[in-house]
Design a protein around this motif. Structure first.
Motif, short mmCIF file in Angstrom:
data_model
loop_
_atom_site.label_atom_id
_atom_site.label_comp_id
_atom_site.label_asym_id
_atom_site.label_seq_id
_atom_site.Cartn_x
_atom_site.Cartn_y
_atom_site.Cartn_z
N ALA A 342 1.17 -0.89 -0.01
CA ALA A 342 0.40 0.04 -0.29
C ALA A 342 0.89 1.27 -0.11
O ALA A 342 0.81 2.38 -1.01
N ALA A 343 2.19 1.19 0.46
CA ALA A 343 2.53 2.47 0.65
C ALA A 343 3.32 2.96 -0.42
O ALA A 343 3.70 3.99 -0.81
N ARG A 346 1.37 4.58 -3.74
CA ARG A 346 1.14 5.98 -4.39
C ARG A 346 2.12 6.44 -5.31
O ARG A 346 3.31 5.92 -5.13
N PRO A 347 1.55 7.71 -5.70
CA PRO A 347 2.32 7.99 -7.32
C PRO A 347 3.54 9.06 -6.05
O PRO A 347 4.47 9.12 -6.87
N ASP A 348 3.74 9.41 -4.82
CA ASP A 348 5.07 9.74 -4.52
C ASP A 348 4.54 9.27 -3.10
O ASP A 348 3.93 8.86 -2.15
N ILE A 384 2.62 6.62 5.32
CA ILE A 384 1.35 6.53 5.23
C ILE A 384 1.06 7.29 6.04
O ILE A 384 -0.50 7.79 5.47
N ALA A 385 1.82 8.08 7.18
CA ALA A 385 0.94 9.69 7.49
C ALA A 385 0.73 10.89 6.94
O ALA A 385 1.16 12.09 7.74
N THR A 386 2.14 11.08 6.13
CA THR A 386 2.71 11.99 5.90
C THR A 386 2.30 12.04 4.25
O THR A 386 2.82 10.90 3.19
#
Length: 409
Positions: A342-343, A346-348, A384-386
Motif C-alpha cells: 500500500a505504501a 502511492r504516486p509519490d 502512510i502518515a505524511t
C-alpha cells in the motif's frame, strides 16, 4: 542437473558494504572482503519431503549473502549440491514402494518450483551426488594412497587423524562428536575402525542398493561428506569464502568435509567462514523429516499464501536464531506485505535515500534481516502518515526491498 530461473536483481544507487558474518570456526564475527568474484558453497537437500520451512529458512539466509555481495558490485559464484543418493532417500523410497530415482527427481523438481516462487537466486552450479561420482572416486583413491584412508570389510574410511585441524569447525569434544555422529548418519560403534569418528568415504555395494564403478575401490557409492568436497573443490577450489548450511551440519558434515579437503590438498582452511542457519520448530519441536512435523512451502502456496509473505515470515527472524513457525508468524508477514504494498503504490512519498543505507547496514551486520524489516516498517509508517512529494521514493523503496530482501512489492 539444472537449477531454477533467476529473478532479476535491481541495481541500486551507490554501493553496498562488505559483509560481517558469524564464523562458526573462529566463534566470532569476521569481515569478508572477497575479490571481484565471491565464492559460496551451500549444502543442498536430500530430495524427499522437500521443501519445508526449515529448508526455506536456510536457503533464504544464503540468498541474502548473495544479495549483499551483488550490492557491492561483485559477481557471485554459488554452488549447491543435491544428495540424490543416500540412506534416508533409499529408506523413504522403500517405505513408500517407490523407485528411488523417481522420488529424488520429483522432490528436486518441487524444490526448484519452491525456490523460484520464493525468488531465491539460483546457484551457477547445481550438482547431484550421482553425477559427481566420477570426480569423487579419484579423491577417495588419493586419500587412500596417501595413508589418510583405509579399508574395512570392503568399505573405505577416512582417518580423522590425517588432518591436524580436525575439530576446528565445530569445537566439540570427542564424546559430543561421538553422540552426534551416531545421530547424524555415522557409525561410531562399528568394530574395526581406527577411530570411532572416522567417516565413510566409499560404501561397498550392498545387495538391493544402487552402486557405481569405483575403480580400484570396487563397486559402491560415496559417503556423504566426500560428495560435497568433490563438488566444492571442482567448482570453487580451496579457500572459498563461505561454506553454508543449517546448524545441524556443523558436525559432522562440515567438520568432516573440511578435513577431507585439507588432507587432500595440504591447504588450510577449506573455507574462510563456516556459516550456519538456525533450526525452525513446529509445536515445540525442531521441524524434521524423521518426526514428520513439517510445514511445506508448496502446501502454503497451494493454500493461496503469497510467496512474498512466506519470505517475509522467514526474514522476520535472524538467520542464526532457532525459532518456531506459527500461524501468528505468517499472519504478521501477510499484514506487513499488505502495508508495504500500500505504501509503495502511492504516486509519490517521503525521501528514501536514508532507508537504502539503513537496509544495507543491517544486512552487512551479520545479515540482520529483522533490523532491515524494521527500517522499512518505519519508512512505511511515515509514508502512510505524511504527504510526501518525492516521486522517486516509492520506486526506490520497492527496488531496495526487491534487490536486498528478495521481496517483490
Amino acid at each position: 542437473m539444472h537449477a531454477w530461473p533467476a529473478s532479476e536483481v535491481p541495481a541500486l544507487p551507490g554501493k553496498g558494504r562488505d559483509l560481517q558474518i558469524h564464523d562458526t570456526a573462529t566463534q566470532g564475527t569476521i569481515t569478508l572482503a572477497p575479490g571481484p568474484v565471491a565464492r559460496i558453497y551451500v549444502c543442498g537437500i536430500t530430495p524427499y519431503d522437500a521443501t519445508h520451512i526449515g529448508h526455506a529458512a536456510t536457503y533464504n539466509a544464503f540468498d541474502l549473502v548473495q544479495r549483499v555481495w551483488l550490492d557491492t558490485k561483485r559477481q557471485v559464484h554459488y554452488v549447491q549440491n543435491v544428495t540424490d543418493v543416500d540412506d534416508p532417500l533409499l529408506e523413504r523410497a522403500l517405505r513408500d514402494n517407490q523407485d528411488w530415482t523417481e522420488l529424488a527427481e520429483r522432490e528436486t523438481a518441487l524444490f526448484r518450483e519452491d525456490m523460484t516462487a520464493l525468488r531465491m537466486l539460483p546457484p551457477q552450479h547445481y550438482i547431484g551426488a550421482v553425477e559427481a561420482i566420477p570426480g569423487i572416486v579419484p579423491l577417495v583413491e588419493r586419500l587412500r594412497d596417501a595413508g589418510a584412508a583405509y579399508e574395512l570389510e570392503g568399505d573405505t574410511y577416512f582417518s580423522v587423524e590425517a588432518d591436524p585441524h580436525f575439530g576446528g569447525v565445530s569445537h566439540l569434544d570427542a564424546e559430543a562428536m561421538r553422540l552426534l555422529s551416531a545421530e547424524r548418519g555415522g557409525d561410531p560403534d562399528r568394530p574395526g575402525k581406527k577411530n570411532p569418528l572416522d567417516p565413510m568415504l566409499w560404501m561397498a555395494a550392498r545387495p538391493g542398493e544402487p552402486s557405481w564403478d569405483g575403480g580400484s575401490l570396487g563397486r559402491g557409492r560415496p559417503g556423504w561428506h566426500i560428495e560435497c568436497v568433490a563438488i566444492a573443490l571442482d567448482h570453487l577450489g580451496m579457500g572459498f569464502d563461505i561454506q553454508g548450511g543449517g546448524s545441524d551440519l556443523a558436525f559432522p558434515h562440515h567438520e568432516m568435509g573440511a578435513s577431507h579437503a585439507q588432507a587432500l590438498t595440504g591447504e588450510f582452511p577449506m573455507a574462510t567462514a563456516y556459516v550456519h542457519a538456525g533450526m525452525v520448530a513446529l509445536h515445540g519441536e525442531k521441524m524434521s523429516k524423521s518426526k514428520g512435523n513439517l510445514v511445506f512451502v508448496s502446501a502454503l502456496r497451494r493454500a493461496g499464501v503469497d510467496p512474498a509473505a512466506i519470505r517475509l515470515a522467514l526474514l522476520s527472524h535472524h538467520y542464526r536464531a532457532d525459532w518456531e513457525w506459527t500461524d501468528a508468524v505468517l499472519d504478521e508477514a501477510v499484514a506487513r506485505l499488505e502495508r508495504w504494498r500500500a505504501a509503495v503504490s502511492r504516486p509519490d512519498g517521503i525521501p528514501a535515500d536514508a532507508l537504502v543505507e539503513e537496509v544495507r547496514e543491517a544486512l552487512a551486520n551479520d545479515l540482520d534481516a529483522p533490523a532491515a524489516l524494521a527500517a522499512v516498517d518505519r519508512w512505511v509508517e511515515r509514508q502512510i502518515a505524511t504527504d510526501g512529494d518525492d516521486e522517486s521514493a516509492p520506486g526506490l523503496v520497492s527496488r531496495t526491498v526487491d534487490a536486498l530482501l528478495g521481496v517483490a512489492l
